[in-house]
Structures are given as C-alpha cells and as structure tokens.
Design an enzyme around this catalytic site. Structure first.
Site, PDB file in Angstrom:
ATOM      1  N   ASP A  68      30.750  43.946  43.577  1.00  0.00           N
ATOM      2  CA  ASP A  68      31.663  43.866  42.448  1.00  0.00           C
ATOM      3  C   ASP A  68      33.093  43.746  42.955  1.00  0.00           C
ATOM      4  O   ASP A  68      33.449  44.276  44.020  1.00  0.00           O
ATOM      5  CB  ASP A  68      31.551  45.119  41.572  1.00  0.00           C
ATOM      6  CG  ASP A  68      30.248  45.172  40.784  1.00  0.00           C
ATOM      7  OD1 ASP A  68      29.527  44.160  40.774  1.00  0.00           O
ATOM      8  OD2 ASP A  68      29.964  46.225  40.195  1.00  0.00           O
ATOM      9  N   ARG A  69      33.921  43.083  42.188  1.00  0.00           N
ATOM     10  CA  ARG A  69      35.308  42.837  42.602  1.00  0.00           C
ATOM     11  C   ARG A  69      36.036  44.102  43.078  1.00  0.00           C
ATOM     12  O   ARG A  69      36.701  44.074  44.117  1.00  0.00           O
ATOM     13  CB  ARG A  69      36.066  42.168  41.459  1.00  0.00           C
ATOM     14  CG  ARG A  69      37.517  41.869  41.803  1.00  0.00           C
ATOM     15  CD  ARG A  69      38.192  41.041  40.739  1.00  0.00           C
ATOM     16  NE  ARG A  69      39.566  40.740  41.140  1.00  0.00           N
ATOM     17  CZ  ARG A  69      40.197  39.617  40.863  1.00  0.00           C
ATOM     18  NH1 ARG A  69      39.600  38.672  40.178  1.00  0.00           N
ATOM     19  NH2 ARG A  69      41.445  39.410  41.264  1.00  0.00           N
TER      20      ARG A  69
END
Length: 242
Positions: A68-69
């Site tokens: 995830d970012r």
C-alpha cells in the site's frame, strides 16, 4: 541509487542480480502508476536501471507483489519475464513468504494467533471490509500474528501474511479491535491527521527463480515515532530466526 529525475526519492537496493531486484520501499510512494500521477516504484526503478546500466530503449521490470502507498519496507521485483512468471508462481503456491511489523492500538488478548476473515473490496471507494463467509465477491484472508511488546496502550505486532488481499493487515487487525497507529482509513477516531501509518514490510523470502536458493530481503522500520517506542532488538531477532 542513481536518480534520473531530481524529484525521485532514494530507494535503497537490498539485493540485486540478473533476475531479481529487492529494495526497501520508502513510504508514500505507489507500487505502480496510479491516478495521482506521482512517481511510482516501477517507474523510479526502471529509470534507475536504465541509467546505472546505460540501457537503451525500454527496461523490463515486473511487479511481483504490492505494498500500500503509505507502507514502506522490503519489496521484490523481477528483472526478466521468466523470473516474473516463476516468482508469481511462488506467490500462488505460498512459498513466497511475507512478514510485517505493525504498531496497533490496544493489546490482543492472546500473545499469538491466526485471523481468518472474508474480505470484500469496494472499488468505488477503494475500501475493504470484513463480510460474512460466502458473500459474493469476497475473498478469504489469512494471517498469523505474534505480540512482541506492549506499552503506552500500543502493541508491536509481527504479522505473517498467508494471503495477499488489498489492505488485508489493516482491515483484519482493525476488525479484531486493534487498528494500526496512524491508519486514517481503518482507525478513524483513534488516529490524527498527518500521522504516518505504522506498518512495515520487514521480510520477504522466496526461492530464487533460477537457482532455487532461498533469497531473503530484510528491511527495518525507521527510528521515528512510534517505532522508537519499542526496542529494535526483539524485532531483529524475530526476523533473523524466521
């Protein structure tokens, strides 16, 4: 690493040969190009390879798994299509091992355990939630956790993923009653705007796509709050013994 563009962040290279590239992903960088238009890991690393090896034309780099970012840490890419195919098979056969460190609010009642949930992703809102088993469109999510230490109302937890669902750790731990520190999406009400989510990919292990030798990619969380609340020795030992 060499940056082709001045605004590219530094991405530490942990392991590299002709087939595999293992790096420590900085936080807040997408794994691949998204609607934000921000620099992503694939683009940054392709440009770096192009510059370092003076390669003309397009550079091949395969995305094996995603983070995830807001999550940083160990991440693996394939430098050839053959390596990409074999590493993807390792992911499917679950011989591709993934270990994460997380800091959560609260303390799990059991020192270790397994969480099994059915997760459903709402693509319109890009959110994931736990639903009843058998719900159309849902997928089984499995993880094991071990509590390493608890203090100041928070716990340092080691998480082994057995499936790779979107937002899996964040959703499952929140559903169990232990939302991640800094997670605005799944810890609303406990976290403040601007806090960095405390989730880090500390280990990725897999058989080399050609030699079959066990490859270990390790990355430690930064010594920033809230990670600095917990001594790193126990975490380091757990990773080395995994």
């Amino acid at each position: 690493m060499n940056d082709q563009k001045a605004n590219y962040p530094d991405v530490p290279i942990v392991y590299e040969d002709n087939h595999v590239l293992g790096v420590s992903k900085p936080v807040n960088i997408p794994s691949q190009e998204d609607a934000s238009g921000d620099a992503d890991m694939l683009t940054i690393l392709k440009d770096d390879i192009k510059v370092r090896y003076n390669k003309p034309g397009n550079v091949y780099l395969g995305l094996v798994h995603r983070l995830d970012r807001p999550v940083g840490g160990a991440m693996v890419f394939a430098k050839t299509s053959k390596a990409a195919s074999r590493l993807s098979e390792s992911v499917r056969s679950r011989s591709f091992r993934k270990l994460y460190a997380a800091i959560v609010h609260g303390k799990p009642k059991q020192p270790s355990g397994r969480l099994v949930d059915s997760l459903y992703k709402d693509s319109r809102s890009n959110t994931v939630r736990v639903v009843s088993k058998g719900t159309e469109g849902s997928k089984e999510a499995i993880l094991d956790y071990t509590v390493l230490e608890t203090q100041n109302g928070m716990s340092l937890v080691l998480v082994e993923l057995h499936t790779g669902r979107p937002h899996q750790i964040r959703v499952q731990l929140s559903h169990a009653g232990w939302p991640l520190y800094g997670d605005q999406r799944y810890g609303n009400g406990l976290n403040k705007a601007g806090q960095q989510i405390a989730l880090w990919s500390v280990f990725v292990g897999f058989p080399h796509p050609v030699s079959k030798e066990e490859i270990r990619i390790e990355s430690m969380p930064p010594t920033l709050h809230p990670w600095n609340l917990f001594p790193s020795g126990r975490l380091i030992r757990e990773i080395k013994n995994y």
